[in-house]
Design an enzyme around this catalytic site. Structure first.
Site, PDB file in Angstrom:
ATOM      1  N   ARG A 143     -45.887 -17.653 127.245  1.00 35.78           N
ATOM      2  CA  ARG A 143     -44.866 -16.839 126.605  1.00 35.78           C
ATOM      3  C   ARG A 143     -43.881 -17.701 125.810  1.00 35.78           C
ATOM      4  O   ARG A 143     -43.488 -17.374 124.691  1.00 35.78           O
ATOM      5  CB  ARG A 143     -44.116 -16.118 127.728  1.00 35.78           C
ATOM      6  CG  ARG A 143     -43.436 -14.849 127.339  1.00 35.78           C
ATOM      7  CD  ARG A 143     -42.869 -14.246 128.613  1.00 35.78           C
ATOM      8  NE  ARG A 143     -41.416 -14.203 128.527  1.00 35.78           N
ATOM      9  CZ  ARG A 143     -40.747 -13.175 128.046  1.00 35.78           C
ATOM     10  NH1 ARG A 143     -41.386 -12.114 127.631  1.00 35.78           N
ATOM     11  NH2 ARG A 143     -39.443 -13.190 127.983  1.00 35.78           N
ATOM     12  N   HIS A 148     -37.512  -4.387 122.846  1.00 37.24           N
ATOM     13  CA  HIS A 148     -38.829  -3.779 122.636  1.00 37.24           C
ATOM     14  C   HIS A 148     -39.834  -4.516 123.515  1.00 37.24           C
ATOM     15  O   HIS A 148     -40.492  -5.456 123.078  1.00 37.24           O
ATOM     16  CB  HIS A 148     -39.264  -3.831 121.171  1.00 37.24           C
ATOM     17  CG  HIS A 148     -40.722  -3.487 121.009  1.00 37.24           C
ATOM     18  ND1 HIS A 148     -41.212  -2.222 121.245  1.00 37.24           N
ATOM     19  CD2 HIS A 148     -41.797  -4.247 120.716  1.00 37.24           C
ATOM     20  CE1 HIS A 148     -42.519  -2.227 121.085  1.00 37.24           C
ATOM     21  NE2 HIS A 148     -42.904  -3.443 120.770  1.00 37.24           N
ATOM     22  N   ASN A 162     -43.246 -18.192 116.953  1.00 38.68           N
ATOM     23  CA  ASN A 162     -42.627 -17.145 116.145  1.00 38.68           C
ATOM     24  C   ASN A 162     -41.258 -17.561 115.626  1.00 38.68           C
ATOM     25  O   ASN A 162     -40.867 -17.183 114.523  1.00 38.68           O
ATOM     26  CB  ASN A 162     -42.578 -15.831 116.921  1.00 38.68           C
ATOM     27  CG  ASN A 162     -43.899 -15.111 116.815  1.00 38.68           C
ATOM     28  OD1 ASN A 162     -44.281 -14.680 115.735  1.00 38.68           O
ATOM     29  ND2 ASN A 162     -44.636 -15.040 117.908  1.00 38.68           N
ATOM     30  N   ASP A 200     -40.801   3.119 120.487  1.00 39.07           N
ATOM     31  CA  ASP A 200     -40.481   3.440 121.876  1.00 39.07           C
ATOM     32  C   ASP A 200     -39.725   4.774 121.939  1.00 39.07           C
ATOM     33  O   ASP A 200     -39.971   5.610 122.808  1.00 39.07           O
ATOM     34  CB  ASP A 200     -39.647   2.306 122.476  1.00 39.07           C
ATOM     35  CG  ASP A 200     -40.292   0.965 122.178  1.00 39.07           C
ATOM     36  OD1 ASP A 200     -41.430   0.767 122.619  1.00 39.07           O
ATOM     37  OD2 ASP A 200     -39.677   0.140 121.473  1.00 39.07           O
ATOM     38  N   GLY A 238     -47.182  -9.844 106.580  1.00 42.36           N
ATOM     39  CA  GLY A 238     -48.355  -9.456 107.374  1.00 42.36           C
ATOM     40  C   GLY A 238     -49.062  -8.293 106.708  1.00 42.36           C
ATOM     41  O   GLY A 238     -49.635  -7.423 107.364  1.00 42.36           O
TER      42      GLY A 238
END
Ligand code: NAX
Length: 328
Positions: free
Chosen positions: A100, A189, A107, A161, A11
């Site tokens: 979702r 996450h 993915n 986070d 990416g």
């Protein structure tokens, strides 16, 4: 001088990639004495490859003394060839009307392919950090798809986070972030993560006493850290990029160079401790030394924490169940 190491970034033409590559090439991730070869992966579409070319031109124009070479490619087996580090940032974003479940499956395809490529061509000591969402499950899929690599080489990013939680505590108490130790972010996450300050100290004082506001901790702090990503999108119109890249640098630097005893949060495959089933990619406290992470063990888990930790675990297990059939 040290021999160069190979760092793969996927990416690479995206917004996190743009905030990340220049810092890796300048030595902020692996040290100011460590030359790097960047091996960058982008989608095999003209627009992505052209954008990647542009990023590589800019990297060239920085004349970084530590940048010992660059590869730009659409082939994971080229990007991961002999890689010592891999930052898996590229992922399929959620499109309009996408469920979702569909997002997970899309993915899964990417991370199965990339896991297999890592398995085939990467260094046996590769350190893999998955940033692309759903990060924990994508890391789990890549790990499962790379059976010849040690499981502990696969990690997911909870560091953003962790850093968000540190800053919120700093502004609540008026104490500097570097006066804080032993903060934890357990789990996934996602907004279900559990930032746990029970063992933390702030300028040497126990965090719960330093904060002295349990209602704030439970009703404001925990949800605020969990929803911070959404708040950034709301404000900026696009998702966190520089802070995400910064967290990726922190994660890899600490893993490679050590934390000097400091606790940090990493998503790692569970060893079964804390009631997290073995293998689940779950955020836990670790220290790093000699290029390895070690879990912080033996922490007491109270009822409130147990409930929070099980809630984020349940979400992770649902994600895993959603893609299990694809793993063969
Ligand atoms: P962008 O959409 O700006 O960039 C992603 C890039 O990845 C694009 O250039 C795209 O062409 C490329 N790409 C997509 N699939 C690929 C594949 N199979 N192989 C190689 N390249 C591929 O997204 P960006 O803002 O950079 O975010 C990247 C990922 O990080 C997203 O999944 C995002 O959700 C995730 N994040 C994770 C965070 C974390 O803490 N773990 C925080 C920040 C961020 O939201």
């Amino acid at each position: 001088a040290k021999a160069p190491v190979r760092v793969a970034v996927t990416g690479a033409a995206g917004q996190i990639g743009y905030a990340l590559l220049f810092r890796i090439a300048s030595g902020e991730m692996l040290g100011k004495d460590q030359p790097v070869i960047l091996q960058m992966l982008e989608l095999p579409i003209d627009k992505a490859q052209a954008a990647l070319k542009g990023v590589m031109m800019e990297l060239e124009d920085c004349a970084f003394p530590l940048l010992a070479g660059m590869v730009g490619t659409a082939d994971p087996k080229v990007a991961f060839k002999d890689a010592d580090y891999a930052l898996l940032v590229g992922a399929k974003p959620r499109g309009p009307g996408m469920e979702r479940k569909d997002l997970l499956m899309e993915n899964a395809k990417i991370f199965i392919e990339q896991g297999k490529a890592l398995d085939a061509v990467a260094s046996r000591n590769i350190k893999v950090l998955v940033v692309g969402n759903p990060a924990n499950t994508n890391a789990w899929i890549a790990m499962k798809s790379a059976p010849s690599l040690p499981k502990e080489n696969f990690t997911a990013m909870l560091r953003l986070d962790h850093n968000r939680a540190l800053s919120q505590l700093a502004s609540k108490t008026g104490k500097p972030v570097d006066s804080m130790e032993k903060l934890i972010v357990w789990g996934n996450h996602s907004p279900t993560m559990y930032p746990d300050y029970r063992f933390a100290t702030i300028a040497g004082q126990a965090a719960p006493a330093a904060v002295n506001d349990d209602a704030w901790y439970k009703n404001e702090f925990i949800p605020k850290v969990g929803k911070r990503g959404a708040a950034i999108i709301e404000a900026r119109g696009v998702s966190s990029a520089a802070s995400a890249a910064n967290a990726a640098i922190d994660h890899m630097r600490d893993w490679a160079l050590g934390t000097n005893g400091k606790w940090v949060t990493m998503g790692v495959p569970s060893d079964g401790s804390y009631g997290i089933p073995e293998g689940t990619l779950y955020g836990v406290p670790v220290t790093c030394v000699g290029g390895k992470y070690q879990r912080v063990t033996g922490l007491a888990i109270d009822d409130f924490s147990r409930q929070k930790m099980d809630f984020t675990l349940k979400e992770l297990q649902e994600e895993q169940d959603g893609v299990k059939s694809m793993l063969g």
